[in-house]
Design a protein around this motif. Structure first.
Motif, PDB file in Angstrom:
ATOM      1  N   GLU A  34     -11.376   1.146 -28.314  1.00 57.70           N
ATOM      2  CA  GLU A  34     -11.730   0.214 -27.249  1.00 57.70           C
ATOM      3  C   GLU A  34     -10.473  -0.372 -26.616  1.00 57.70           C
ATOM      4  N   THR A  35      -9.415  -0.502 -27.452  1.00 61.26           N
ATOM      5  CA  THR A  35      -8.167  -1.031 -26.901  1.00 61.26           C
ATOM      6  C   THR A  35      -7.601  -0.063 -25.865  1.00 61.26           C
ATOM      7  N   ILE A  36      -7.682   1.223 -26.199  1.00 61.03           N
ATOM      8  CA  ILE A  36      -7.165   2.230 -25.258  1.00 61.03           C
ATOM      9  C   ILE A  36      -7.949   2.163 -23.946  1.00 61.03           C
ATOM     10  N   THR A  37      -9.280   2.065 -24.067  1.00 62.28           N
ATOM     11  CA  THR A  37     -10.090   1.932 -22.855  1.00 62.28           C
ATOM     12  C   THR A  37      -9.641   0.712 -22.062  1.00 62.28           C
ATOM     13  N   PHE A  38      -9.394  -0.362 -22.786  1.00 63.32           N
ATOM     14  CA  PHE A  38      -8.946  -1.581 -22.129  1.00 63.32           C
ATOM     15  C   PHE A  38      -7.659  -1.330 -21.352  1.00 63.32           C
ATOM     16  N   PHE A  39      -6.756  -0.573 -21.967  1.00 58.42           N
ATOM     17  CA  PHE A  39      -5.475  -0.350 -21.311  1.00 58.42           C
ATOM     18  C   PHE A  39      -5.563   0.629 -20.146  1.00 58.42           C
ATOM     19  N   THR A  40      -6.690   1.303 -19.991  1.00 59.12           N
ATOM     20  CA  THR A  40      -6.838   2.091 -18.772  1.00 59.12           C
ATOM     21  C   THR A  40      -7.116   1.168 -17.590  1.00 59.12           C
ATOM     22  N   GLU A  41      -7.579  -0.049 -17.900  1.00 61.87           N
ATOM     23  CA  GLU A  41      -7.898  -0.975 -16.816  1.00 61.87           C
ATOM     24  C   GLU A  41      -6.830  -2.049 -16.652  1.00 61.87           C
ATOM     25  N   VAL A  42      -6.125  -2.322 -17.759  1.00 62.24           N
ATOM     26  CA  VAL A  42      -5.115  -3.372 -17.707  1.00 62.24           C
ATOM     27  C   VAL A  42      -3.800  -2.784 -18.188  1.00 62.24           C
ATOM     28  N   ASN A  43      -2.753  -3.095 -17.505  1.00 58.68           N
ATOM     29  CA  ASN A  43      -1.447  -2.569 -17.848  1.00 58.68           C
ATOM     30  C   ASN A  43      -0.972  -3.117 -19.205  1.00 58.68           C
ATOM     31  N   VAL A  44      -0.540  -2.212 -20.067  1.00 59.92           N
ATOM     32  CA  VAL A  44      -0.098  -2.622 -21.409  1.00 59.92           C
ATOM     33  C   VAL A  44       1.016  -3.655 -21.322  1.00 59.92           C
ATOM     34  N   PHE A  45       1.956  -3.355 -20.449  1.00 55.60           N
ATOM     35  CA  PHE A  45       3.121  -4.208 -20.371  1.00 55.60           C
ATOM     36  C   PHE A  45       2.749  -5.627 -19.947  1.00 55.60           C
ATOM     37  N   SER A  46       1.888  -5.709 -18.918  1.00 54.01           N
ATOM     38  CA  SER A  46       1.539  -7.060 -18.465  1.00 54.01           C
ATOM     39  C   SER A  46       0.656  -7.754 -19.495  1.00 54.01           C
ATOM     40  N   PHE A  47      -0.079  -6.961 -20.291  1.00 54.42           N
ATOM     41  CA  PHE A  47      -0.852  -7.557 -21.381  1.00 54.42           C
ATOM     42  C   PHE A  47       0.072  -8.202 -22.406  1.00 54.42           C
ATOM     43  N   LEU A  48       1.129  -7.469 -22.765  1.00 47.48           N
ATOM     44  CA  LEU A  48       2.002  -7.953 -23.833  1.00 47.48           C
ATOM     45  C   LEU A  48       2.943  -9.056 -23.371  1.00 47.48           C
ATOM     46  N   THR A  49       3.287  -9.057 -22.091  1.00 52.43           N
ATOM     47  CA  THR A  49       4.296 -10.031 -21.666  1.00 52.43           C
ATOM     48  C   THR A  49       3.728 -11.093 -20.731  1.00 52.43           C
ATOM     49  N   GLY A  50       2.472 -10.925 -20.343  1.00 51.27           N
ATOM     50  CA  GLY A  50       1.900 -11.866 -19.383  1.00 51.27           C
ATOM     51  C   GLY A  50       1.733 -13.255 -19.964  1.00 51.27           C
ATOM     52  N   THR A  51       1.959 -14.241 -19.138  1.00 54.14           N
ATOM     53  CA  THR A  51       1.834 -15.617 -19.613  1.00 54.14           C
ATOM     54  C   THR A  51       0.588 -16.291 -19.053  1.00 54.14           C
ATOM     55  N   GLU A  52      -0.287 -15.516 -18.478  1.00 59.10           N
ATOM     56  CA  GLU A  52      -1.523 -16.092 -17.954  1.00 59.10           C
ATOM     57  C   GLU A  52      -2.709 -15.322 -18.500  1.00 59.10           C
ATOM     58  N   PRO A 104      -8.752 -11.358 -12.296  1.00 54.97           N
ATOM     59  CA  PRO A 104      -8.600 -11.696 -13.712  1.00 54.97           C
ATOM     60  C   PRO A 104      -7.219 -11.282 -14.210  1.00 54.97           C
ATOM     61  N   THR A 105      -6.577 -12.128 -15.014  1.00 54.01           N
ATOM     62  CA  THR A 105      -5.287 -11.735 -15.577  1.00 54.01           C
ATOM     63  C   THR A 105      -5.397 -11.731 -17.091  1.00 54.01           C
ATOM     64  N   TYR A 106      -4.764 -10.718 -17.667  1.00 49.98           N
ATOM     65  CA  TYR A 106      -4.826 -10.545 -19.113  1.00 49.98           C
ATOM     66  C   TYR A 106      -3.419 -10.534 -19.687  1.00 49.98           C
ATOM     67  N   GLY A 107      -2.780 -11.685 -19.765  1.00 51.24           N
ATOM     68  CA  GLY A 107      -1.486 -11.771 -20.437  1.00 51.24           C
ATOM     69  C   GLY A 107      -1.705 -12.487 -21.748  1.00 51.24           C
ATOM     70  N   ILE A 108      -1.435 -11.812 -22.856  1.00 55.06           N
ATOM     71  CA  ILE A 108      -1.909 -12.343 -24.146  1.00 55.06           C
ATOM     72  C   ILE A 108      -1.055 -13.493 -24.676  1.00 55.06           C
ATOM     73  N   LEU A 109       0.120 -13.692 -24.107  1.00 55.45           N
ATOM     74  CA  LEU A 109       1.012 -14.688 -24.709  1.00 55.45           C
ATOM     75  C   LEU A 109       0.390 -16.078 -24.889  1.00 55.45           C
ATOM     76  N   PRO A 110      -0.397 -16.586 -23.929  1.00 60.63           N
ATOM     77  CA  PRO A 110      -1.006 -17.900 -24.174  1.00 60.63           C
ATOM     78  C   PRO A 110      -1.875 -17.932 -25.428  1.00 60.63           C
ATOM     79  N   LEU A 111      -2.611 -16.847 -25.675  1.00 53.57           N
ATOM     80  CA  LEU A 111      -3.435 -16.810 -26.897  1.00 53.57           C
ATOM     81  C   LEU A 111      -2.538 -16.774 -28.127  1.00 53.57           C
TER      82      LEU A 111
END
Ligand SMILES: Nc1ncnc2c1ncn2[C@@H]1O[C@H](COP(=O)(O)OP(=O)(O)OP(=O)(O)O)[C@@H](O)[C@H]1O
Ligand SMILES: Nc1ncnc2c1ncn2[C@@H]1O[C@H](COP(=O)(O)OP(=O)(O)OP(=O)(O)O)[C@@H](O)[C@H]1O
Ligand SMILES: [Mg+2]
Ligand SMILES: [Mg+2]
Ligand SMILES: O=P([O-])([O-])[O-]
Lengths: 302, 271, 292, 313, 271
Positions: free
Chosen positions: D55-73, D82-89
């Motif tokens: 499911e994570t791979i599917t997720f990354f087809t829709e959301v960029n891995v890099f922005s997921f890992l480094t995003g601050t929102e 919608p923004t998916y930057g995991i850093l706040p979590l």
């Protein structure tokens, strides 16, 4: 909440069609706004037909429809009309459905009782308040003279019908403020709003009723002057645009093939009026109930 | 040295018979390694039946290792490697086909620390027969009584057979272990310092018992206590650094050892 | 030459002893902190919930009316859940422990299993919830049933049971195994007749503690999505059900404050169950400790 | 040995009765069955990894891995973007973990010292089970306690604290892991041989000197390992934060306001039951996977510490 | 008995001096119970300074219990109760005001199993001085060297003072423990079977060391090994079942004991 016995007698009349003992399982899910009504119905129905096992989850309107589309549930509670995508999904899955109106709700915008400045809000102000603009908003930004304190937001989660409805009529599909606490847990919203004079939130009328002593419902001005949510204004539609019907959607096949489901839905329609009032909602006009009842009876082949 | 040699007089009576006895264990060129540690070196020993054979030697010389090899208990240690032959009743116990469970039903073992099972006294004794398929209650009762009598502990425990064996004193526990071993009527009994964890009075009881059991069983006993070896054994083997330095009549070993190291050891110059 | 002045030493001893006394007080205070928190927590919950705790509370279903609410469905659901979890997790846990302690050779694979188990013990319960939702509810199509939730919970507590059983088995002295082997018993006979009977108290203690963890776990149930509005008790392991912690969670979510008191009453029952289970575990442990 | 009973020869009976063939067969079969059982735990891990990964791979087809890992929102619910930057979590999780650690480590270790070095046997036997109860309190109960008891107390002392905040659940998570640190550290300390204490006492050392200078260093690896494990537990704690920490992920170090942790996000979405197939639905797996990696790293670290730094004595 | 008595000849030289020595420990009517187990019964012993006093007796007779009472280490066992008086340098150690930490800095102890701390060799030795407030690095260095020399192990470890003491052999560890004890310059050294876990060569080293330390310290040593007692001690006390059966010059005890039980024990008739 009061008058448990009254409903019990009410149920006796409504389930007249089901004098025989039925058994089986009926599963539903969906709106947490509808949940109090549905809980009351399920509770009363258990007394009338103890061998029918009805269960209902509280996953929000959208979450409920997902399961409904997946064929996991026989009915799906909703605090907004079904969307086009959801209808398409059901068509694709080959599920025919019937919309059953259970009650009316006045979506209440609430603040803490410690908040002594908000007297009413216009629909425009409401939108200004809740739409994301990229900047932090204070109460003074909404109307002059209000304090320069940042607003704290509490909103139901995006899977909820309440959010969807608010999104449609107030936000008009623009983004909700990012600092909002989104939660499916209604108590989180209540706690959040009463925790701070600068907080604002919205949720179903029934939840407001339960917390009248700590929360304050803000009258809404839709152009004809501020209107406060209460039984009359909601049923009459005067409380606009935040007055809305609550539904449950039923699978036609389930009604046709499973006497237990049919019986339960009939029971629900027959008692929805009384029970929705008992839990703090507003009953729909009797004609609506009669129409729904006729549709279901036809489906059930009676 | 007179005090030490005293007990041997008693054993002298048995001496004439010994010559005719047949061998139970014939060890030939046994070598054993724990990993790279060469613990037994070219052991040759011929052990006769219905005798008490004592194995003595300083700590770490390989006594326990040797006696555990005789019923292949040593195999529970994975790093162990052996070469050579041990014939038990003329069959090499290291043979592939030799089933170790069968060997061990013939050769009983008593350990240094009493190790009864945490069960009732009865169940302790009945354990051996039961695992070998004897389930008849009557027969088991008989076996239990006979074994406990054989281990000279029947009178002390006959009224509390249902109690847990851990309620007994150390000396009693050790005799329970001996009884447990007798229950499957072994041919040989191996004992590894059976009295080292016991008080003097219990030690005396076990020693007497060993003397008694000799009539029916062949007994091989490891002991740290030279006086004990002198008191109860017919033959004595003296181990040193994994080798058999001397193996002879106990009498001879203690009065007139042929090897100087033996003499040094028994006179307490080391160990 | 003397380096140590024994008179000075004697003079300093007093200060050292005072230090010792003071820190002893600090350590004791730290220890009491946990106890005090527990006491406050219990007191709060009991005073809050006792009003709703009655016989009817056990025999009625959840209701929209706080006064009528009860935990009939929830408590039976939890018990049913345990009826799945206990045998499954103990069978798997004890089996694994026996394998690791009695049979496994020291090789890479064994080591891998061991490392894997200790890692599994640290996986958050919410992740187990995702596992259960994806594998049991959806992939194996067990639905939101007792079986699906039970299997999820079993896997969740499996590492705890394995480790506890391993410890219990390891605590059986080798001398007992040797004694059995020396009688000509095979390995399996030895395990069945000597090792397991001797380690049963330890295994039971660990398992009960693990089950008491399972009975209070909420997150996996939330993730699986078990319902809370239902007026019946389960009749098979394929039934839809609700469980005590889920019901409590639902009550705490309600906007009516009275439902929080009902939640507290539910918590009293849950805590009561836990304390009973813990006491049984402690009793077994104390009774059978140090037998050999 | 005069016996009245008819003479029975046990060895003969055994020869008759025993069924070596069957025994040998079970002896071969049993380990194989047990091995199968033992692999269930491995399968579980594989199951977890696969569930999460797909499911994570599917997720990354829709959301960029890099922005997921480094995003601050982290605004997955936004309508338009919608923004998916995991850093706040992650930051939210770290806040809870840090507060919990600050509470639990000193108290836990002090408790361990008291129990292992000062308390009498009876006191220890009395207190340890009670602490175990504390460890066994369901987390939903702790969550309730944090929201309805600890938060109001904190707010009455520091009014600037919001109703949903990081401090209260942080403290309560800390309380929850105290028993874990105390109990595991106590085990490590009591397994320090008494001979070592005797050696120090015989030199005239006080209990404190023995505890701090002998026992603590000797048990250090066990204590650190237990702490790391407890921290890992705090990272994965779900219900307490879901109930009491709020749900507004922010990329800052403020602990007085509402936050969101990785676990709480998963609960938020699953209680709303984002249906199958939406990006939000897949996002919980991506967050779950991140969480899994975090705790995995902590657990590996704990194992490494207890293996590598085990004292030789 | 000749072999056993041999080593005493050497000690005979010391005999004339002994009479004048003053007492370090005077035990009067000491009784000790473990719970209800009466482990020491009316012990009277007068131990002189700068002598080696050996305590012998069969297992369980109370040797360890007695020696642990001398520095009140016995108090770590909660069930213990005592009555009677032990005067150390004329002060009763059981007095309420008597601080046990002070007693123990004067009375060192060496245990049966070597028990160095899991620290570096240096830190092991420096532990005692440090807890007693000596922090000056120079002085500590001197103390460490002196103590290690005193324990005859300086040459073996001087180049690896920073290494963990657990890297040493058992015999070396035991001497480290002795050095650790010397570092606080005690008056008396108590030793509970200090060589029983050691190999013969290490044993010899420790025995020589004890002979050497006698010049500066009073030494009380428990031993299982009668030859050892004979070799190294000036006085010997024979314990049996918690009582002192005989206490005399070692010479006398081993050649001509007055009590029959002593004779029985040293001639190996029990124990
Ligand atoms: N499990 C083992 N692994 C490796 N080496 C071992 C093992 N058991 C014993 N040894 C070594 O084998 C040698 C012989 O040991 P063994 O136990 O047979 O001596 P022993 O004569 O019985 O001594 P003791 O009188 O102390 O019991 C010793 O050097 C010992 O260190
Ligand atoms: N901690 C204890 N609790 C209860 N009883 C004890 C304890 N330690 C020793 N005893 C008992 O006190 C008696 C004397 O024991 P002690 O250890 O002093 O004997 P010992 O002469 O040193 O024996 P050994 O030579 O075996 O060391 C024994 O009966 C023993 O069982
Ligand atoms: Mg041995
Ligand atoms: Mg002793
Ligand atoms: O739970 P909802 O009614 O807001 O969908």
């Amino acid at each position: 909440a009061c008058g448990g016995e009254d409903e019990a007698t009410g149920s006796g009349t409504a389930s007249e069609g089901s004098s025989e003992e039925l058994s089986g399982q009926v599963q539903g899910d969906g709106s947490s706004t509808v949940a109090p009504v549905m809980e009351a119905i399920v509770e009363e129905y258990a007394a009338a037909q103890p061998s029918v096992q009805v269960s209902s989850g509280v996953s929000g309107t959208g979450g409920g429809f997902e399961k409904f589309i997946a064929g996991e549930t026989a009915f799906s509670n909703a605090s907004r009309p079904i969307s086009e995508e959801e209808t398409a999904g059901l068509e694709e899955a080959g599920i025919d459905f019937t919309e059953v109106e259970l009650a009316y709700d006045g979506l209440s915008v609430v603040v803490s009782q410690e908040n002594d400045w908000v007297d009413y809000l216009t629909v425009e102000e409401l939108k200004e308040m809740w739409v994301e603009t990229g900047e932090e908003k204070t109460w003074a930004d909404i109307r002059e003279g209000w304090p320069e304190e940042p607003i704290e937001y509490y909103s139901p989660g995006t899977d909820s019908g309440t959010y969807d409805y608010f999104n449609e009529v107030i936000l008009e599909e623009e983004d909700i403020v990012r600092s909002a606490t989104l939660s499916e847990d209604d108590n989180v919203l209540v706690q959040g709003v009463l925790g701070s004079p600068n907080a604002v939130g919205y949720f179903g009328y029934a939840y407001y009723l339960e917390n009248q002593d700590t929360l304050r419902a803000v009258p809404i001005d839709n152009g004809d002057g501020p209107v406060e949510p209460n039984n009359e204004t909601i049923e009459s539609g005067e409380y606009a645009p935040l007055s809305r019907p609550l539904f449950t959607y039923v699978s036609n096949d389930a009604v046709a093939e499973d006497p237990a489901t049919a019986d339960f839905i009939k029971f629900a329609i027959g008692n929805a009026g009384d029970l929705s009032e008992a839990v703090g909602y507003v009953r729909a006009p009797q004609g609506v109930y009669d129409e729904d009842m006729a549709t279901i009876e036809e489906l059930a082949g009676e | 040295m007179t005090t030490i040699v005293k007990p041997e007089v008693k054993q002298a009576e048995d001496t004439p018979v010994k010559k005719n006895k047949s061998s139970v264990y014939k060890t030939e060129q046994l070598n054993l390694w724990y990993g790279s540690n060469h613990a037994l070196k070219n052991i040759d020993l011929d052990i006769k039946e219905n005798e008490v054979t004592a194995i003595i030697g300083p700590s770490g010389c390989g006594k326990s290792t040797y006696i555990k090899t005789l019923n292949r208990m040593i195999e529970t240690i994975p790093s162990v490697k052996t070469s050579g032959v041990i014939n038990y009743r003329d069959k090499n116990i290291f043979d592939k086909e030799y089933q170790v469970e069968e060997l061990r039903t013939k050769v009983g073992m008593v350990f240094q620390k009493p190790n009864p099972f945490p069960k009732s006294i009865y169940d302790n004794i009945a354990y051996g027969p039961r695992i070998h398929g004897i389930k008849n209650k009557k027969i088991l009762d008989q076996i239990v009584e006979k074994s406990l009598r054989g281990a000279a502990i029947w009178d002390e425990v006959k009224d509390r057979l249902g109690e847990n064996a851990y309620g007994l004193s150390g000396g009693q526990q050790q005799r329970i272990c001996i009884a447990r071993c007798l229950a499957i009527e072994p041919d040989v009994i191996l004992m590894d310092e059976p009295t080292s964890a016991l008080d003097p009075i219990s030690t005396l009881k076990v020693e007497e018992l060993v003397q008694d059991l000799k009539k029916d069983y062949s007994i091989i006993i490891v002991t740290h206590n030279m006086q004990q070896a002198a008191r109860i054994s017919d033959k004595t083997a003296f181990f040193l650094n994994g080798e058999v330095v001397e193996y002879d009549e106990t009498n001879k070993i203690f009065s007139n050892p042929s090897d100087e190291r033996t003499e040094d050891y028994i006179s307490g110059r080391f160990g | 030459m003397k380096y140590v002045n024994h008179e000075e030493v004697a003079a300093k001893t007093k200060t050292r002893l005072t230090k010792n006394t003071i820190l002893k007080g600090v350590f004791a205070a730290a220890t009491s902190f946990g106890l005090i928190v527990l006491a406050i927590l219990l007191y709060r919950i009991v005073t809050q919930g006792s009003e709703y705790l009655s016989f009817d509370f056990f025999t009625s279903f959840a209701s929209r009316i706080p006064e009528n609410s009860g935990i009939k469905a929830a408590i039976q659901g939890s018990i049913y859940l345990m009826l799945v979890v206990a045998p499954v997790s103990m069978f798997l846990g004890v089996g694994t422990a026996i394998y690791l302690e009695e049979y496994a050779k020291k090789n890479k694979f064994t080591n891998f299993i061991k490392v894997n188990i200790s890692n599994l013990a640290g996986v958050p319960s919410v992740v187990f919830g995702l596992l259960g939702l994806t594998i049991f509810v959806r992939f194996f199509d067990l639905g939101i049933s007792i079986l699906a939730a039970g299997l999820t919970m079993s896997l969740l507590i499996l590492p705890i049971i394995i480790v506890a059983s391993q410890e219990a088995i390891r605590a059986v002295p080798n001398e007992l195994r040797e004694a059995s082997f020396a009688m000509g018993a095979t390995r399996w006979q030895t395990i069945l007749r000597v090792v397991l009977p001797a380690s049963i108290p330890g295994i039971l203690t660990g398992s009960i503690l693990a089950l008491s963890r399972a009975i209070g776990e909420t997150a996996p149930l939330v993730v699986i999505g078990i319902p809370t509005i239902l007026m019946f008790t389960p009749d098979s392991i394929m039934s839809t059900f609700t469980a005590l912690p889920m019901q409590i969670f639902d009550w705490t979510k309600r906007p009516q404050v009275t439902f929080h008191d009902v939640a507290a009453a539910g918590i009293i029952v849950l805590m009561g169950l836990l304390i009973i289970m813990n006491s049984i575990a402690v009793f077994i442990r104390n009774k059978y400790q140090k037998r050999y | 040995m005069a016996m009245n009973e008819p003479q029975i020869s046990v060895q003969e009976l055994i020869a008759k009765k025993s069924n070596r063939g069957l025994l040998a067969f079970t002896e071969k079969l049993i380990p194989k069955i047990l091995l199968l059982i033992a692999t269930v735990s491995v399968l579980t891990t594989i199951g977890i990894v696969f569930t999460l990964i797909f499911e994570t791979i599917t997720f990354f087809t829709e959301v960029n891995v890099f922005s997921f890992l480094t995003g601050t929102e982290w605004y997955p619910f936004a309508n338009s973007t919608p923004t998916y930057g995991i850093l706040p979590l992650v930051v939210g999780t770290l806040k809870i973990t840090a507060i919990a650690t600050l509470v639990a480590v000193p108290i836990g270790i002090a408790t361990a010292i008291f129990l292992s070095e000062y308390a009498s046997d009876r006191v220890r036997r009395f207190i340890k089970p009670i602490l175990e109860v504390l460890a066994g309190v369901p987390t939903i109960v702790y969550g309730f306690f944090a929201l309805t008891f600890v938060t109001p107390i904190l707010r009455s002392i520091f009014p600037e604290i919001a109703i949903f905040n990081a401090i209260s659940p942080g403290i309560v998570v800390g309380i929850m892991i105290i028993p874990m640190i105390a109990s595991l550290s106590e085990d490590a300390m009591s397994s320090v041989p008494n001979a070592m204490r005797d050696g120090a006492y015989a030199l005239g050392a006080t209990k404190l000197e023995v505890a701090i200078k002998i026992v603590l260093p000797a048990a250090l690896s066990g204590i650190i390992a237990s702490t790391v494990l407890a921290i890992s537990r705090a990272i994965g704690e779900t219900m307490i934060v879901a109930v009491a920490a709020g749900s507004t992920p922010g990329f800052d170090w403020d602990v007085t306001g509402s936050i969101q942790t990785m676990t709480a996000y998963i609960v938020q979405v699953t209680t709303g039951d984002a249906g199958y197939g939406t990006t939000i639905y897949y996002s919980i797996y991506a967050v779950g996977f991140t969480l899994f990696l975090f705790t995995l790293a902590m657990n590996m670290l704990a194992q490494f510490i207890s293996k590598r730094f085990r004292e030789e004595y």
